[in-house]
Each structure stands twice: as C-alpha cells, then as structure tokens.
Design an enzyme around this catalytic site. Sequence first.
Site, PDB file in Angstrom:
ATOM      1  N   HIS A 175       0.825  -1.204   0.000  1.00  0.00           N
ATOM      2  CA  HIS A 175       0.000   0.000   0.000  1.00  0.00           C
ATOM      3  C   HIS A 175       0.864   1.261   0.000  1.00  0.00           C
ATOM      4  O   HIS A 175       2.099   1.195   0.057  1.00  0.00           O
ATOM      5  CB  HIS A 175      -0.947   0.003   1.205  1.00  0.00           C
ATOM      6  CG  HIS A 175      -0.261   0.032   2.548  1.00  0.00           C
ATOM      7  ND1 HIS A 175       0.285   1.179   3.082  1.00  0.00           N
ATOM      8  CD2 HIS A 175      -0.046  -0.945   3.463  1.00  0.00           C
ATOM      9  CE1 HIS A 175       0.805   0.919   4.259  1.00  0.00           C
ATOM     10  NE2 HIS A 175       0.624  -0.379   4.524  1.00  0.00           N
ATOM     11  N   CYS A 191       3.643  -4.580   6.579  1.00  0.00           N
ATOM     12  CA  CYS A 191       3.212  -4.366   5.197  1.00  0.00           C
ATOM     13  C   CYS A 191       4.360  -3.808   4.360  1.00  0.00           C
ATOM     14  O   CYS A 191       5.388  -3.377   4.889  1.00  0.00           O
ATOM     15  CB  CYS A 191       2.029  -3.401   5.159  1.00  0.00           C
ATOM     16  SG  CYS A 191       0.503  -4.076   5.836  1.00  0.00           S
TER      17      CYS A 191
END
Length: 215
Positions: A175, A191
């Site tokens: 992301h 992440c």
Amino acid sequence: MNIARMARWGGWMASLLLSLGCVGIAPVLRGALLSLETAPVYAEAASIDEATLRRSIARLERRLAARRPAGAYLVVSTTENHFWLYVGGRLIREGRCSTGSYVYLKGSGGRSWLFQTPRGQFFVQSKIVNPVWHKPDWAFVEEGKPIPPPGSPERYEYGVLGRYALAIGNGYLIHGTLYQRLLGLPVTHGCVRLGDADLEVVYRTLPLGAPVYIY
C-alpha cells in the site's frame, strides 16, 4: 568470463535455486544469496575446466527460466527495501519501498508483536481502491491508548494507506504511505509501503493471482 568469475556466478545461481526454487529473479538478488564458499558443488572451481562450468551455468539458467512466471510479478527485498516489477521476465519498474521494522512491542496480558514482513511466495488476493485501515489492537497499544471493542468507529482510519492497496494474505498489504520521505527504510509494521507513482504502476500491472516474492 574467467573461471573464477564463472564459478562465482554458477555458485550464486545454484544458491538461488536451493534458496527459492521458484522464479528466475537472479538479476535482482545480487549479493543476497550464498557465496561461492557456501556452494560446495563449486568450491573446487579452480580445478574445473571452463567448458564444464559453462555447461553447468547454462543448465542452471534453463532451470531458472523454466520457473519464471509468464505474466506479471513483484519481487521485494526486505534487506535492501527495494522492489522490482516484472512482466514476462522483463523488468518494467523498480524503486524504493519500506518493509518491517523488526520492532518488538509488548502489551498487557502477555501479548506481544514483532513487526516483520513475511518472506516467501505470496499471491495478490484482492485489490482495493481508497483502502481504509482497520486498526488492530497493537496500534492502540503502540499509541498508549485503551483498546476499543471490535467494530468501534475508532478502529477505522481513512487516507493513511494511499490510493491503492493489494492484499497478499494474513492481513499483509502492499500500500501507499503518508511518510514517503521514509521510503527505503525498514519502518513498517509488516506491510510493504510504496511511493504514490510506484504504487499506481504496481496496482495497474499486477492482476489478481499475480505472484509476489519477498526475501
């Protein structure tokens, strides 16, 4: 190519097959795999003639090529905090990213978290536009705040994950980030963060089911 260099390359490729055994991503794994000394099959390279080495390296290259994905795939280095985007084995984009910080967080009741990015082979499971962050318990522990109940409005935070997100399983996402100045550093909770322009290209290039290799 002299014998010493060929031996080093051959040992490097052998290590790639042993360590990953899945994709032809040799151009981006430079220096990240076992050295010549840790590839015993090439340890006595000085006594091997050049023709034999060439045949061995060609055989390894064929094995790598046979395992390379035919479509788009992404490679992420957690040590270099760098990514490479391929389509059919052709590099179309690379750049900085951020991965897990390896910070250890301890909560109450014996709970704890280690913020690391998982390594291995993953697949794009879903693609999201304007993702909303559903804050887990550790986010509140980290901020020194009480943990709200599941479904509480406090759990939802908008605009912090960038324009796009790609889910690769177990809650891990590729992301965007508000902190683009930190790209290239290990600062995430697990992440993979990308810059805005890179994220858009990755999002548009990788279809559902596309492989993601993290090492």
